[in-house]
Motif scaffolding. Sequence first.
Motif, PDB file in Angstrom:
ATOM      1  N   GLY A  76       0.805  -1.213   0.000  1.00 31.82           N
ATOM      2  CA  GLY A  76       0.000   0.000   0.000  1.00 31.82           C
ATOM      3  C   GLY A  76       0.835   1.258   0.000  1.00 31.82           C
ATOM      4  N   GLU A  77       0.210   2.333   0.440  1.00 28.97           N
ATOM      5  CA  GLU A  77       0.860   3.633   0.510  1.00 28.97           C
ATOM      6  C   GLU A  77       0.416   4.346   1.783  1.00 28.97           C
ATOM      7  OE1 GLU A  77       3.085   4.557  -1.657  1.00 28.97           O
ATOM      8  OE2 GLU A  77       2.682   3.140  -3.299  1.00 28.97           O
ATOM      9  N   ILE A  78       1.365   4.932   2.502  1.00 31.20           N
ATOM     10  CA  ILE A  78       1.072   5.757   3.673  1.00 31.20           C
ATOM     11  C   ILE A  78       1.286   7.211   3.253  1.00 31.20           C
ATOM     12  CG2 ILE A  78       1.573   6.219   6.097  1.00 31.20           C
ATOM     13  CD1 ILE A  78       0.527   3.383   5.474  1.00 31.20           C
ATOM     14  N   TYR A  79       0.212   7.946   3.087  1.00 29.75           N
ATOM     15  CA  TYR A  79       0.317   9.278   2.503  1.00 29.75           C
ATOM     16  C   TYR A  79       0.858  10.316   3.482  1.00 29.75           C
ATOM     17  CZ  TYR A  79      -2.634   6.974  -0.943  1.00 29.75           C
ATOM     18  OH  TYR A  79      -3.130   6.088  -1.866  1.00 29.75           O
ATOM     19  N   ASN A  80       0.699  10.088   4.770  1.00 33.04           N
ATOM     20  CA  ASN A  80       1.208  11.053   5.746  1.00 33.04           C
ATOM     21  C   ASN A  80       2.554  10.633   6.317  1.00 33.04           C
ATOM     22  OD1 ASN A  80       0.051   8.900   7.192  1.00 33.04           O
ATOM     23  ND2 ASN A  80      -0.361  10.184   8.985  1.00 33.04           N
ATOM     24  N   GLY A 121      -3.854   6.328   4.750  1.00 33.45           N
ATOM     25  CA  GLY A 121      -3.493   5.729   3.477  1.00 33.45           C
ATOM     26  C   GLY A 121      -4.261   4.449   3.229  1.00 33.45           C
ATOM     27  N   MET A 122      -3.744   3.641   2.319  1.00 40.50           N
ATOM     28  CA  MET A 122      -4.313   2.324   2.025  1.00 40.50           C
ATOM     29  C   MET A 122      -3.215   1.309   2.310  1.00 40.50           C
ATOM     30  SD  MET A 122      -4.415   2.426  -2.143  1.00 40.50           S
ATOM     31  CE  MET A 122      -2.942   2.745  -3.123  1.00 40.50           C
ATOM     32  N   PHE A 123      -3.561   0.254   3.041  1.00 39.00           N
ATOM     33  CA  PHE A 123      -2.480  -0.636   3.453  1.00 39.00           C
ATOM     34  C   PHE A 123      -2.990  -1.988   3.931  1.00 39.00           C
ATOM     35  CE2 PHE A 123      -3.544   2.276   6.965  1.00 39.00           C
ATOM     36  CZ  PHE A 123      -3.933   1.383   7.953  1.00 39.00           C
ATOM     37  N   ALA A 124      -2.135  -2.974   3.760  1.00 41.59           N
ATOM     38  CA  ALA A 124      -2.209  -4.261   4.444  1.00 41.59           C
ATOM     39  C   ALA A 124      -0.799  -4.496   4.969  1.00 41.59           C
ATOM     40  CB  ALA A 124      -2.637  -5.371   3.502  1.00 41.59           C
ATOM     41  N   ILE A 125      -0.670  -4.678   6.273  1.00 46.42           N
ATOM     42  CA  ILE A 125       0.635  -4.678   6.929  1.00 46.42           C
ATOM     43  C   ILE A 125       0.768  -5.915   7.805  1.00 46.42           C
ATOM     44  CG2 ILE A 125       2.133  -3.431   8.560  1.00 46.42           C
ATOM     45  CD1 ILE A 125       0.650  -0.857   7.721  1.00 46.42           C
ATOM     46  N   ALA A 126       1.941  -6.521   7.771  1.00 44.86           N
ATOM     47  CA  ALA A 126       2.279  -7.609   8.689  1.00 44.86           C
ATOM     48  C   ALA A 126       3.570  -7.238   9.412  1.00 44.86           C
ATOM     49  CB  ALA A 126       2.447  -8.921   7.944  1.00 44.86           C
ATOM     50  N   ILE A 127       3.531  -7.263  10.736  1.00 42.98           N
ATOM     51  CA  ILE A 127       4.690  -6.926  11.561  1.00 42.98           C
ATOM     52  C   ILE A 127       5.035  -8.133  12.430  1.00 42.98           C
ATOM     53  CG2 ILE A 127       5.549  -5.438  13.418  1.00 42.98           C
ATOM     54  CD1 ILE A 127       3.653  -3.261  12.353  1.00 42.98           C
ATOM     55  N   TRP A 128       6.279  -8.549  12.372  1.00 40.55           N
ATOM     56  CA  TRP A 128       6.752  -9.655  13.197  1.00 40.55           C
ATOM     57  C   TRP A 128       7.641  -9.093  14.307  1.00 40.55           C
ATOM     58  CZ3 TRP A 128       5.779 -13.984  15.178  1.00 40.55           C
ATOM     59  CH2 TRP A 128       6.757 -14.838  15.685  1.00 40.55           C
ATOM     60  N   ARG A 249      -3.488  15.817  -3.926  1.00 36.41           N
ATOM     61  CA  ARG A 249      -2.077  16.205  -4.024  1.00 36.41           C
ATOM     62  C   ARG A 249      -1.182  15.185  -3.328  1.00 36.41           C
ATOM     63  NH1 ARG A 249      -1.087  21.532  -5.709  1.00 36.41           N
ATOM     64  NH2 ARG A 249      -3.012  22.685  -6.155  1.00 36.41           N
ATOM     65  N   GLU A 250      -1.601  14.710  -2.160  1.00 36.13           N
ATOM     66  CA  GLU A 250      -0.822  13.685  -1.463  1.00 36.13           C
ATOM     67  C   GLU A 250      -0.723  12.415  -2.294  1.00 36.13           C
ATOM     68  OE1 GLU A 250      -1.385  14.446   3.337  1.00 36.13           O
ATOM     69  OE2 GLU A 250      -2.695  13.037   2.302  1.00 36.13           O
ATOM     70  N   GLN A 251      -1.827  12.034  -2.929  1.00 33.60           N
ATOM     71  CA  GLN A 251      -1.847  10.766  -3.641  1.00 33.60           C
ATOM     72  C   GLN A 251      -1.213  10.856  -5.028  1.00 33.60           C
ATOM     73  OE1 GLN A 251      -5.438   8.428  -3.234  1.00 33.60           O
ATOM     74  NE2 GLN A 251      -5.925   9.370  -1.274  1.00 33.60           N
ATOM     75  N   MET A 252      -0.816  12.056  -5.422  1.00 37.19           N
ATOM     76  CA  MET A 252      -0.075  12.208  -6.676  1.00 37.19           C
ATOM     77  C   MET A 252       1.425  12.021  -6.479  1.00 37.19           C
ATOM     78  SD  MET A 252      -2.023  15.401  -8.550  1.00 37.19           S
ATOM     79  CE  MET A 252      -0.919  15.387  -9.970  1.00 37.19           C
ATOM     80  N   ILE A 253       1.869  11.836  -5.236  1.00 35.56           N
ATOM     81  CA  ILE A 253       3.296  11.641  -4.983  1.00 35.56           C
ATOM     82  C   ILE A 253       3.710  10.259  -5.487  1.00 35.56           C
ATOM     83  CG2 ILE A 253       5.062  11.416  -3.198  1.00 35.56           C
ATOM     84  CD1 ILE A 253       3.460  13.399  -1.523  1.00 35.56           C
ATOM     85  N   ALA A 254       4.610  10.243  -6.462  1.00 32.06           N
ATOM     86  CA  ALA A 254       5.099   8.986  -7.028  1.00 32.06           C
ATOM     87  C   ALA A 254       6.348   9.284  -7.841  1.00 32.06           C
ATOM     88  CB  ALA A 254       4.033   8.334  -7.912  1.00 32.06           C
ATOM     89  N   CYS A 515      -3.844   1.587  -8.055  1.00 30.38           N
ATOM     90  CA  CYS A 515      -4.959   2.538  -8.079  1.00 30.38           C
ATOM     91  C   CYS A 515      -5.111   3.190  -6.709  1.00 30.38           C
ATOM     92  CB  CYS A 515      -6.258   1.835  -8.468  1.00 30.38           C
ATOM     93  SG  CYS A 515      -6.376   1.470 -10.224  1.00 30.38           S
ATOM     94  N   ARG A 516      -5.297   4.495  -6.711  1.00 29.60           N
ATOM     95  CA  ARG A 516      -5.471   5.266  -5.478  1.00 29.60           C
ATOM     96  C   ARG A 516      -6.807   6.002  -5.538  1.00 29.60           C
ATOM     97  NH1 ARG A 516       0.568   8.122  -5.145  1.00 29.60           N
ATOM     98  NH2 ARG A 516       1.774   6.171  -4.945  1.00 29.60           N
ATOM     99  N   SER A 517      -7.443   6.141  -4.397  1.00 29.32           N
ATOM    100  CA  SER A 517      -8.800   6.699  -4.340  1.00 29.32           C
ATOM    101  C   SER A 517      -8.860   7.848  -3.337  1.00 29.32           C
ATOM    102  CB  SER A 517      -9.797   5.600  -3.946  1.00 29.32           C
ATOM    103  OG  SER A 517      -9.701   4.501  -4.815  1.00 29.32           O
ATOM    104  N   PRO A 518      -8.720   9.089  -3.798  1.00 23.43           N
ATOM    105  CA  PRO A 518      -8.698  10.223  -2.863  1.00 23.43           C
ATOM    106  C   PRO A 518      -9.954  10.373  -2.022  1.00 23.43           C
ATOM    107  CG  PRO A 518      -7.778  10.866  -4.982  1.00 23.43           C
ATOM    108  CD  PRO A 518      -8.361   9.496  -5.165  1.00 23.43           C
ATOM    109  N   PHE A 519     -11.122   9.966  -2.527  1.00 24.21           N
ATOM    110  CA  PHE A 519     -12.335  10.059  -1.721  1.00 24.21           C
ATOM    111  C   PHE A 519     -12.249   9.194  -0.463  1.00 24.21           C
ATOM    112  CE2 PHE A 519     -14.523  11.522  -5.681  1.00 24.21           C
ATOM    113  CZ  PHE A 519     -15.136  12.648  -5.156  1.00 24.21           C
ATOM    114  N   LEU A 520     -11.366   8.198  -0.458  1.00 20.73           N
ATOM    115  CA  LEU A 520     -11.274   7.285   0.673  1.00 20.73           C
ATOM    116  C   LEU A 520     -10.292   7.742   1.739  1.00 20.73           C
ATOM    117  CD1 LEU A 520     -11.568   3.884  -1.183  1.00 20.73           C
ATOM    118  CD2 LEU A 520     -13.217   4.942   0.341  1.00 20.73           C
ATOM    119  N   ASP A 521      -9.734   8.917   1.606  1.00 18.24           N
ATOM    120  CA  ASP A 521      -9.031   9.531   2.735  1.00 18.24           C
ATOM    121  C   ASP A 521     -10.022   9.578   3.898  1.00 18.24           C
ATOM    122  OD1 ASP A 521      -8.172  11.596   4.605  1.00 18.24           O
ATOM    123  OD2 ASP A 521      -6.719  12.215   3.085  1.00 18.24           O
TER     124      ASP A 521
END
Length: 646
Positions: A76-80, A121-128, A249-254, A515-521
């Motif tokens: 995923g992406e962490i926008y902040n 952001g949007m994410f699926a995370i696994a931490i060990w 603007r945040e989700q255009m960072i790439a 794909c990123r979805s700004p409405f889902l902030d």
Amino acid sequence: MCGICGAAWADPGRPLGDDALAAMVSRLRHRGPDDSGTYRDAHAALGFRRLSIVDLPGGHQPLSNEDGTVWVVFNGEIYNFPALRRRLEARGHTLRSTGDTEVLVHLYEDEGPGLFSHLRGMFAIAIWDVPRRKLVLGRDRLGQKPLLYRREPGRISFASELKSLLVGSDAPRRIDPIALDRYLTYGYVPHPTSILEGFHKLPPAHLAIWQDDRMELRRYWDPDWGREERRPAAEDAERLRSLLDESVREQMIADVPLGSFLSGGVDSTIITGLMQRASDRPVKTFSIGFGDPAFDESRFAELAAKRLGTEHHAFRIEPRAWETLPALADQFDEPFADSSALPTWQVARMAREQVTVALTGDAGDELFAGYDRYRAVSLAARLDRLPAAIRRFLAVPLARAVPASSRAKTRLRRVRRWLEAVGEPPEGRYLRWVGMFDETARAGLYSDAFLDDLARAADDRPGEADPASLLERGFAAAPGRDPVTRATIVDLLTYLPGDLLVKVDMASMAHSLECRSPFLDHRVVELALAMPVDRKLRWRGGRSKVVLKQAFADLLPREIRDRRKMGFGVPLDRWFRNELAGELRAVLLDRAALDRGLFRPEAVERMVAEHISGRRDHAYRLWALLMLELWSLRYLDAPAEVAAHA
């Protein structure tokens, strides 16, 4: 964007083997063609495939903290993440990379499992967590990124997609009867179940902690669904404009080429317009068209592109797209009956030829009451002042008087469906409007053997037996709100994560497109949720998305602002009666399909005959059965081939 997988085990004698981990990682290659990596110790193994978006040289995973006591794999992406990075550095943490992944391990050091509430952001995370032998899984608030898991005695395994879990497990592949019943009700398999027994989806906005073979599920984001705030309309519009502009603007960072899906509807036009305003060059935009004008939005997409000044690319889809269906069945892992997966797949494939990231307008309808069914909810709520018996007395003969249309998208068909359900309670009525097979239709379709299996499963899991319970829980989340707002909340909790976001993620990642979805902030979501319904839907003038159109009036051509909502579907009714009638028969009436034991053969044969003859419109029901059979051929009849496909 990436694919993640792995396992943790309490007994060091039952590890996930190297070959199994390699197979799990390989099966996710489409999600991350640029890089791969693994980590293992005596109690855990992590796998990763990478699609490089930001920090191209430094984004390798799995990634750890300085002393190797915390490891992470992340999709995923962490926008902040820049703000989080500055805060961590102020606390004394040293970060070696410039991307968002390393932020997660240091934030976990400070916050433990509470880190997820700090992420935007949007994410699926696994931490060990190595010294504690603790696995922490987390999924984003609205469910943009998938994460599935399987628990066995002494072990838990996880992956971004079911196909990866399957090649890492020797578990039997048995259809979950309750999941199949839900699939035929809704057209998708809602979380937390999957189509196969023993495999589960981590729900959106949840984290899971596994330690010493015990597991805890915990919700980390639960907004006050019942809160309503009334401010001046201009203030709501200004807040929305500011937040959505910041989100775009945040989700255009790439660090890779970026574009947008432009359907010519209100939502995608707004997102594209904000992108174009923030860009110093024409944004690359992509759309799909159809030969059938009832389904074709291409002229509106072209109008929007011309108004906004984008570099537009259009593609037309025809019935030969049938050739794509086996690939859809393989990629989606579960039967999936939203026919718009087909054009989404095609537009993602086309976009990936030029960009690696695409922004979408997803969730604008759920947040701002854009679907026609919300008007139906509003009208029915007015009639609810009458006793139910009177409503039924008036509605039933009127419904019978409306001709049954053979076209899936006609006003008469909508009127008939509305009248047929208006006498029911709100929850049952809404299920009639959003469902595919109602309870009577499912009962008439199922074989006696499957009905027995379903009854046994219902006895074992009584709280899950009724598919309508999903909607009932959604309506119960905000009992004090108006009926339309409650319906939008239901869709945010069920249809959005179970259907729309699955469709976009799976279809786009099949082509290594993010794909990123700004409405889902989640800040935009919380703002929209708190708005009163008259900011979104007004009967006078038939206006929907009122505040959205007010806030972004300068980006919307009049023809787009005032046109009726058009769904992103395909002309199945015509295709199944003409060009694809032979293919439909070949799959659904094949002896292997009829002998599968789930359905009464005569019921399937009757549906096919009625539709092809034009006596009834079963297009979407037949599509559901078709995708189920194609999935069965791939995942039940040829599991060795699925594994070899890795």
